[in-house]
Design an enzyme around this catalytic site. Structure first.
Site, mmCIF file in Angstrom:
data_model
loop_
_atom_site.group_PDB
_atom_site.id
_atom_site.type_symbol
_atom_site.label_atom_id
_atom_site.label_comp_id
_atom_site.label_asym_id
_atom_site.label_seq_id
_atom_site.Cartn_x
_atom_site.Cartn_y
_atom_site.Cartn_z
ATOM 1 N N VAL A 32 -3.467 3.679 -23.237
ATOM 2 C CA VAL A 32 -4.177 2.835 -24.186
ATOM 3 C C VAL A 32 -5.062 1.835 -23.414
ATOM 4 O O VAL A 32 -4.686 1.355 -22.346
ATOM 5 C CB VAL A 32 -3.152 2.119 -25.115
ATOM 6 C CG1 VAL A 32 -2.272 1.151 -24.340
ATOM 7 C CG2 VAL A 32 -3.840 1.445 -26.264
ATOM 8 N N ASP A 33 -6.263 1.611 -23.915
ATOM 9 C CA ASP A 33 -7.221 0.668 -23.323
ATOM 10 C C ASP A 33 -7.879 1.145 -22.033
ATOM 11 O O ASP A 33 -8.526 0.364 -21.351
ATOM 12 C CB ASP A 33 -6.572 -0.713 -23.039
ATOM 13 C CG ASP A 33 -6.388 -1.498 -24.319
ATOM 14 O OD1 ASP A 33 -7.096 -1.200 -25.294
ATOM 15 O OD2 ASP A 33 -5.532 -2.408 -24.330
ATOM 16 N N SER A 544 32.334 37.477 -16.676
ATOM 17 C CA SER A 544 31.711 37.662 -17.995
ATOM 18 C C SER A 544 31.223 36.326 -18.590
ATOM 19 O O SER A 544 31.803 35.826 -19.542
ATOM 20 C CB SER A 544 32.642 38.397 -18.964
ATOM 21 O OG SER A 544 33.940 37.860 -18.965
#
Lengths: 640, 264
Positions: A32-33, A544
């Site tokens: 942001v900014d 297994s």
């Protein structure tokens, strides 16, 4: 009908003037900014793309608020966005260069609105990622870089903005390039360009700037024009997720979009996971000439040579190169839910056009997008990234994202809202397709004339399978051999199928890949079922590790199957290490070693659990012998 | 695949998703160029059929040419038509500026129709390039029980995974033309030979770029009297499409308020 202008459906000769131009979708992301909106304004201004009156309208909005001219108002169209000076939701705007048309997608930089950033970025062909030259690489610079990678965007230009505020310093630019390249390198991403710019001054946008004479690379416009629209791969294997089946008239038309590959009339198609096949009779259309072939990106309809019952969600492929079939996979996902993602949670899985319930079996890793370290804790927080094992009840058809991107990704929803998206990774998990596909046909079961009660009466006990499962070193073989000796001495017909012994003969042609391991277990399960059917007690001693494999063995043997978990924690097994295998695995000499580099899926409802870390071998053996005496002798009496 | 093929394939995909997921659905038909393309795309998606009703919310203030076109197309394209009226303007929020208030009549008419027909899905032909607020829309856009749009908290939408399940009482707006531009609409109209109302073609130096109610829609200066001329004009112009739609320009937030309340 006079008011309607009749229009010829064949294009006139002057087609060139009205030919659509190529279009590239570009998302602008970053902290942001760091100047996303100014960049968009500058791109439009410098390419003469601003709609008439828009500049004046923005000016008026700014004057009304008593603030200097703000380019952000070009994209921030919600009043609340303008009033708070913050981009809430993603927006799109169109502009053109001499070369082609562009859709510019503006994505919010605020962490709070990350879902909107993802919404905007997910449809882009390329990305411009902005970094403020003064503030340098910030949290959202890194997080957005990571998300671009997860979203599958592979063309990225990093723009180091506000160069005017750092005195056009090449040293500062190089420093940011070094820091950010290293970060991207950590997630396997290489940016196509790093460009020093000043959106405010119009430097390196459409024109070069005298103060950046040291920069010899492309301007932003040149970089954009160098990107390519992402094409759907017609040369890759066919994947066509079925969207629906229509019967508007006498035709029964299957519809869907070809995500990769080609579809031709006459092709034999395989539907997964139902594993049905049929041949394409026709490719249907409306208001278009008949076609014999369609390719990736097209939404098609087609008919088959026979009436198959197929549903939305099945994936169409050719018989060669089918998708993976599995009920469990690993997803690397971003999480948008309000509460953290936890093991045991149940959600809806969206996989192409399929939607099924899914359980979060395990959270393997939670990744800190900031420094790529692993976070402590077993929950993926809101806006976090995690590697997670997801399990469905039935078979899924899917691909590894690295192989086929569009069928190798998924979303998770809570039944209303989408909460996560991710990429599929099958490392350590087998393709179960071979195990569930019956190849031979025309096989009929022959009825025996000796019945199970007759065999029980002869042996004095019922037949059955004691299926041991547990980590290497948990004590399976030791216990199996001792249980066999004691039961034999008590007069039981008993035999051990041991892992190493079976691999010397019956399964000598199998290796240790996930697929071969699964096939190894499938064969043992079938043999064990035959032993049990013959009235014997058979003990199997195999790691297994996969639930699906054990479930298949259970299905083969039916009610006579008894799953016995020989449990010991990993540390205990590793300290025992009777065959020296853990040491080899730790040194990297054995790939895909259960517990170290491959998963062990613990039984959920074992008939019996013995814990050899807490109890002696003697106590464990006795517990199993007691169990057999209780269960099998009673059955024998019952039949006798 | 050229650009128009890609747009068409995406719209067909969206329409088929909506048809599969939503039980009670109608397509809004404003009789304009966009909703005509949308009906055409439905016929592509469903092989000549339009398997849900088209709905015209009638303000009774449209141009006579539009009504004539409607009656012709219903027969020609074999459409199931739902025709609903709008309430009188006196019932509409008086705090709205005049043209927006007039436009908001249609929102009320739409809400009444949704309730009356118990619809859970409305297909609407809006495009992102028409108007900045519409640029922020989702393809599958949830509406509250009063039809309102919670634009501050829209759900994520990516990779063509759509949010299609909704609580009772709410409905979805589906926007199969969201990714088209005005120019795309005309290029496709020409390629496919889709009939259009001739108000779009210039007469006496003026034409309508966008058709709404008579009293709040104005023609724009233009000499484009054929499809090719319209396409050439749009490639050169920098005048926005909705310049002739009064309600967009009365106050800064008039259109935002209209849409938040359920306007298309």
């Amino acid at each position: 009908m006079a008011k309607v202008l009749p229009i010829p459906s064949t294009p006139p000769q002057s087609a060139a003037a009205s030919m659509p131009r190529e279009q590239l979708r570009t998302v602008i992301v970053g902290h942001v900014d760091h100047g996303k909106s100014s960049l968009v304004g500058r791109l439009f201004h410098d390419t003469g793309s601003l709609p008439e009156g828009k500049f004046e309208a923005i000016k008026a909005m700014c004057e009304r608020r008593g603030m200097p001219f703000e380019w952000a108002f070009l994209m921030d169209s919600f009043q609340s966005e303008r009033d708070q000076g913050i981009t809430i939701d993603t927006a799109q705007i169109w502009f053109k260069t001499a070369k082609r048309d562009y859709v510019i997608i503006d994505a919010p930089g605020h962490r709070e609105f990350i879902k909107n950033m993802i919404t905007g970025a997910s449809s882009a062909d390329a990305a411009l990622l902005l970094i403020d030259a003064g503030h340098g690489v910030q949290q959202q610079s890194r997080f957005h870089g990571y998300l671009l990678h997860l979203l599958g965007i592979r063309q990225i230009a990093v723009l180091v903005n506000k160069m005017d505020l750092v005195g056009w310093s090449q040293a500062r630019f190089d420093e940011i390039v070094g820091t950010y390249s290293a970060y991207l390198g950590g997630i396997g991403v290489k940016a196509d360009h790093f460009i020093p710019i000043s959106a405010r001054e119009g430097a390196s946008i459409a024109h070069r700037h005298p103060d950046l004479s040291w920069y010899k690379g492309p301007t932003v416009i040149e970089a954009l024009d160098g990107f390519r629209p992402s094409l759907r791969a017609s040369e890759l294997p066919l994947r066509l997720p079925i969207q629906d089946v229509y019967k508007f008239d006498e035709r029964r038309i299957l519809v869907g979009r070809i995500e990769s590959g080609r579809l031709r009339v006459g092709d034999r198609l395989l539907f997964s996971p139902s594993n049905k096949t049929a041949v394409v009779s026709s490719i249907e259309g409306w208001n278009q000439p008949p076609i014999l072939e369609a390719h990736a990106g097209q939404s098609v309809g087609f008919t088959l040579d026979e009436q198959l019952f197929v549903e939305r969600g099945e994936i169409v492929s050719h018989v060669d190169n089918p998708p993976v079939e599995t009920n469990v996979f690993r997803g690397r996902l971003f999480w948008l839910g309000r509460t953290p993602l936890k093991a045991g949670d149940q959600y809806r899985l969206k996989l192409a056009t399929r939607e099924v319930p899914v359980t979060i079996q395990n959270i393997e890793r939670v990744i800190d997008a900031d420094d790529l370290s692993m976070l402590q804790g077993a929950e993926v927080p809101r806006h976090g990234i995690g590697e997670v094992i997801l399990r469905a009840r039935g078979m899924l058809a899917l691909d590894e994202s690295a192989r086929l991107a569009r069928t190798g990704r998924f979303a998770v929803s809570d039944g209303q809202n989408i909460l996560a998206g991710g990429l599929i990774d099958m490392h350590g998990y087998p393709d179960q397709r071979q195990l569930v596909t019956v190849r031979a046909t025309n096989i009929y079961m022959e009825a025996h004339r000796v019945t199970a009660p007759m065999r029980s009466a002869r042996h004095g006990h019922a037949g059955g399978v004691l299926w041991f499962t547990g980590l290497s070193g948990a004590g399976k073989s030791t216990i199996a051999m001792e249980v066999e000796r004691r039961l034999f001495n008590k007069g039981y017909q008993v035999y051990v199928l041991d892992g190493d012994n079976v691999r010397h003969g019956l399964n000598a042609n199998l290796g240790f890949s996930p697929e071969d391991r699964a096939e190894n277990i499938r064969r043992v399960g079938e043999v064990a079922a035959l032993f049990a059917d013959a009235g014997l007690i058979v003990i199997t001693a195999f790691i297994s590790p996969y639930r699906a494999d054990r479930q298949r063995a259970r299905s083969a043997a039916g009610e006579s199957f008894h799953e016995i978990h020989i449990r010991a924690d990993l540390a205990t097994c590793e300290s025992r290490d009777p065959k020296g295998l853990y040491k080899k695995a730790r040194r990297g000499e054995i790939s895909e070693f259960t517990g170290i580099t491959a998963p062990y899926e613990e039984p959920e409802n074992a008939e019996l659990v013995v814990d050899t870390a807490r109890e002696s071998i003697e106590a464990s053996v006795q517990a199993i012998v007691d169990y057999v005496e209780r269960r099998f002798a009673q059955q024998a009496h019952g039949h006798g | 695949m050229d650009h128009l093929d890609q747009l068409e394939a995406q719209s067909v995909f969206i329409l088929r998703e909506a048809f599969n997921k939503i039980d009670r659905m109608a397509m809004l038909w404003s009789l304009g160029k966009d909703s005509n393309v949308m009906i055409w795309l439905a016929r592509k998606a469903f092989f000549g059929h339009v398997p849900f009703p088209v709905m015209h919310i009638d303000t009774h203030r449209k141009f006579p040419e539009m009504y004539a076109f409607r009656d012709w197309a219903v027969r020609e394209w074999n459409l199931k038509l739902i025709l609903e009226d709008c309430p009188p303007v006196e019932e509409v929020d008086p705090s709205l500026p005049p043209a927006a208030r007039s436009a908001a009549r249609k929102t009320l008419g739409l809400k009444n129709a949704i309730r009356k027909h118990a619809l859970t899905g409305i297909i609407a032909g809006i495009r992102r390039d028409e108007e900045a607020i519409r640029a922020k829309e989702r393809v599958f856009s949830p509406r509250g029980d009063a039809g309102q749009w919670d634009f501050r908290d829209q759900p994520p939408e990516f990779w063509d995974f759509f949010n299609t399940d909704l609580p009772p009482g709410t409905h979805l707006r589906i926007h199969p033309l969201l990714h088209w531009t005005e120019l795309d609409i005309w290029l496709y109209t020409k390629r496919e030979g889709i009939p259009v109302i001739d108000l779009y073609f210039a007469k006496n130096g003026k034409r309508y770029r966008s058709l709404g109610d008579k009293d709040i829609t104005n023609p724009v200066p233009s000499t484009a009297s054929t499809l090719d001329e319209i396409i050439a004009e749009l490639k050169a112009t920098r005048t926005p499409e909705r310049a002739g739609r009064a309600m967009d320009h009365e106050t800064e937030d008039a259109f935002e308020r209209l849409r938040a309340d359920g306007y298309m």
